[in-house]
Design a protein around this motif. Structure first.
Motif, mmCIF file in Angstrom:
data_model
loop_
_atom_site.group_PDB
_atom_site.id
_atom_site.type_symbol
_atom_site.label_atom_id
_atom_site.label_comp_id
_atom_site.label_asym_id
_atom_site.label_seq_id
_atom_site.Cartn_x
_atom_site.Cartn_y
_atom_site.Cartn_z
ATOM 1 N N VAL A 132 -4.530 2.759 -1.702
ATOM 2 C CA VAL A 132 -5.275 3.552 -2.683
ATOM 3 C C VAL A 132 -6.092 2.647 -3.599
ATOM 4 O O VAL A 132 -7.278 2.909 -3.884
ATOM 5 C CB VAL A 132 -4.301 4.418 -3.504
ATOM 6 N N ALA A 133 -5.460 1.542 -4.055
ATOM 7 C CA ALA A 133 -6.167 0.615 -4.941
ATOM 8 C C ALA A 133 -7.359 -0.019 -4.231
ATOM 9 O O ALA A 133 -8.462 -0.151 -4.801
ATOM 10 C CB ALA A 133 -5.208 -0.464 -5.430
ATOM 11 N N THR A 174 -10.145 2.499 -3.877
ATOM 12 C CA THR A 174 -10.805 2.726 -5.172
ATOM 13 C C THR A 174 -11.801 1.620 -5.476
ATOM 14 O O THR A 174 -12.922 1.874 -5.946
ATOM 15 C CB THR A 174 -9.755 2.810 -6.288
ATOM 16 N N LYS A 232 10.453 1.887 -0.145
ATOM 17 C CA LYS A 232 9.719 1.042 -1.085
ATOM 18 C C LYS A 232 8.520 0.378 -0.410
ATOM 19 O O LYS A 232 7.430 0.279 -0.985
ATOM 20 C CB LYS A 232 10.649 -0.019 -1.666
ATOM 21 N N ALA A 277 5.803 2.990 0.135
ATOM 22 C CA ALA A 277 5.155 3.332 -1.127
ATOM 23 C C ALA A 277 4.225 2.204 -1.582
ATOM 24 O O ALA A 277 3.102 2.458 -2.049
ATOM 25 C CB ALA A 277 6.204 3.616 -2.197
ATOM 26 N N SER A 278 4.671 0.950 -1.438
ATOM 27 C CA SER A 278 3.841 -0.190 -1.833
ATOM 28 C C SER A 278 2.578 -0.263 -0.995
ATOM 29 O O SER A 278 1.469 -0.500 -1.510
ATOM 30 C CB SER A 278 4.642 -1.492 -1.694
ATOM 31 N N THR A 279 2.734 -0.033 0.311
ATOM 32 C CA THR A 279 1.562 -0.062 1.202
ATOM 33 C C THR A 279 0.579 1.050 0.850
ATOM 34 O O THR A 279 -0.646 0.847 0.834
ATOM 35 C CB THR A 279 2.017 0.086 2.662
ATOM 36 N N PHE A 280 1.111 2.239 0.539
ATOM 37 C CA PHE A 280 0.257 3.359 0.179
ATOM 38 C C PHE A 280 -0.520 3.074 -1.111
ATOM 39 O O PHE A 280 -1.736 3.301 -1.188
ATOM 40 C CB PHE A 280 1.109 4.621 0.015
ATOM 41 N N LEU A 281 0.189 2.571 -2.125
ATOM 42 C CA LEU A 281 -0.474 2.260 -3.394
ATOM 43 C C LEU A 281 -1.512 1.163 -3.232
ATOM 44 O O LEU A 281 -2.591 1.220 -3.834
ATOM 45 C CB LEU A 281 0.571 1.843 -4.438
ATOM 46 N N LEU A 282 -1.209 0.168 -2.403
ATOM 47 C CA LEU A 282 -2.172 -0.900 -2.147
ATOM 48 C C LEU A 282 -3.416 -0.349 -1.467
ATOM 49 O O LEU A 282 -4.552 -0.730 -1.789
ATOM 50 C CB LEU A 282 -1.525 -1.990 -1.277
#
Length: 251
Positions: free
Chosen positions: A235-236, A239, A225, A228-233
Motif C-alpha cells: 500500500v505504501a 501510494t 504478521k 500484514a507487513s507485506t500488504f502495508l508495504l
C-alpha cells in the motif's frame, strides 16, 4: 494461564457375534489405537551410585526433568531403558485390584503363593490384598518400566534376577543401589500424564491428555504478521507511485 487439555482416547474395540453351536460368544477384533501422536521425544541420561535409595532418586530425577519443561509444552516422563543392580528391594506383588473381583480371585488361587518366592513379608498394601515383600539380597535389574506425572504420581514395575538366575518382579516400592543404576528417562512434547481415580480398580490410573499445540498457533500468528507487513508495504509503495504520477502530470 489456563491450559485446556483433551483426553486421548486410548483404544476402542470392534466386535461381532458368532454362532458356536449351542452357545453364542462375542468374538472381538484386536484393539484399534486412536492415540494422536505426540511431539518430539527427548532422552535424559543419568547414573545412580552405590547406596543411593532407588525410588527417592527416581522421583527427584523426574521432578528435575519436569521442572526444565514448560507445563504447556510437556508434562510426561517415562522410562526408556535401565540396567544396574540392587542390594535391597521392596515390591508389591501382583493382584487384581483394590475392589472386589470374584473372577480374578478364583484365578489367583491356582497361582503360586508369595511365600514360595521368598522375601520378608511386610503385610498387605493399604486398602487391598496385595502382598508387600522385601528382599535383602543382591539382584540384577532385568527391566524397569513406568511413568511419572507432574502432580507427583508415578507407576513403576521392575523385574530382578538373583544369583541363580531366578526372576521376581512387581510394583516397585523402594530399593538400594548395589553397584550402579544406568538410567535413561524420556519426555514427550504435547502430552500430559494425568492420574484420576478409577472406580473399577480402586487406584489412580493413567489418563493421557493432549496439550494444546501452541506451535501451530504461533506459526499462524507469524504468517499473519508477515502477510500484514507485506500488504502495508505494498500500500505504501503504491501510494508513493501515485503521488509521483500526480506530481508529474501537474508539472
Amino acid at each position: 494461564r489456563v491450559l485446556r487439555c483433551r483426553p486421548i482416547i486410548t483404544c476402542q474395540r470392534r466386535g461381532k457375534m458368532i454362532d458356536n453351536g449351542d452357545d453364542e460368544e462375542e468374538k472381538r477384533q484386536p484393539s484399534l489405537l486412536v492415540v494422536p501422536p505426540s511431539g518430539p521425544c527427548t532422552a535424559h541420561a543419568l547414573r545412580l551410585h552405590p547406596g543411593e535409595p532407588l525410588m527417592p532418586s527416581l522421583r527427584s530425577a523426574a521432578d528435575v526433568i519436569l521442572a526444565r519443561q514448560p507445563p504447556e509444552k510437556c508434562s510426561s516422563v517415562f522410562v526408556m531403558t535401565c540396567v544396574g543392580s540392587l542390594k535391597d528391594v521392596t515390591l508389591r506383588l501382583a493382584n487384581a485390584s483394590r475392589v472386589g473381583n470374584d473372577d480374578a480371585a478364583s484365578s489367583m488361587k491356582s497361582m503360586p503363593s508369595a511365600s514360595t518366592i521368598g522375601g520378608q513379608s511386610l503385610g498387605k498394601s493399604k486398602g487391598s490384598s496385595n502382598d508387600i515383600r522385601r528382599w535383602k539380597q543382591r539382584f540384577e535389574i532385568v527391566s524397569l518400566v513406568g511413568t511419572w506425572s507432574r502432580d507427583g504420581g508415578c507407576h513403576l514395575h521392575i523385574s530382578l534376577s538373583d544369583d541363580e538366575g531366578k526372576t521376581i518382579g512387581g510394583h516397585l516400592i523402594d530399593g538400594d543401589v548395589f553397584t550402579t543404576v544406568e538410567l535413561v528417562l524420556g519426555t514427550a512434547e504435547g502430552i500430559e500424564f494425568s492420574r484420576q481415580h478409577d472406580d473399577k480398580t480402586g487406584y489412580r490410573e493413567l489418563v493421557p491428555l493432549q496439550l494444546p499445540n501452541d506451535r501451530n498457533h504461533s506459526e499462524r500468528r507469524q504468517w499473519g504478521k508477515q502477510i500484514a507487513s507485506t500488504f502495508l508495504l505494498g500500500v505504501a509503495f503504491g501510494t508513493v507511485l501515485q503521488l509521483r504520477a500526480y506530481g508529474t502530470r501537474k508539472s
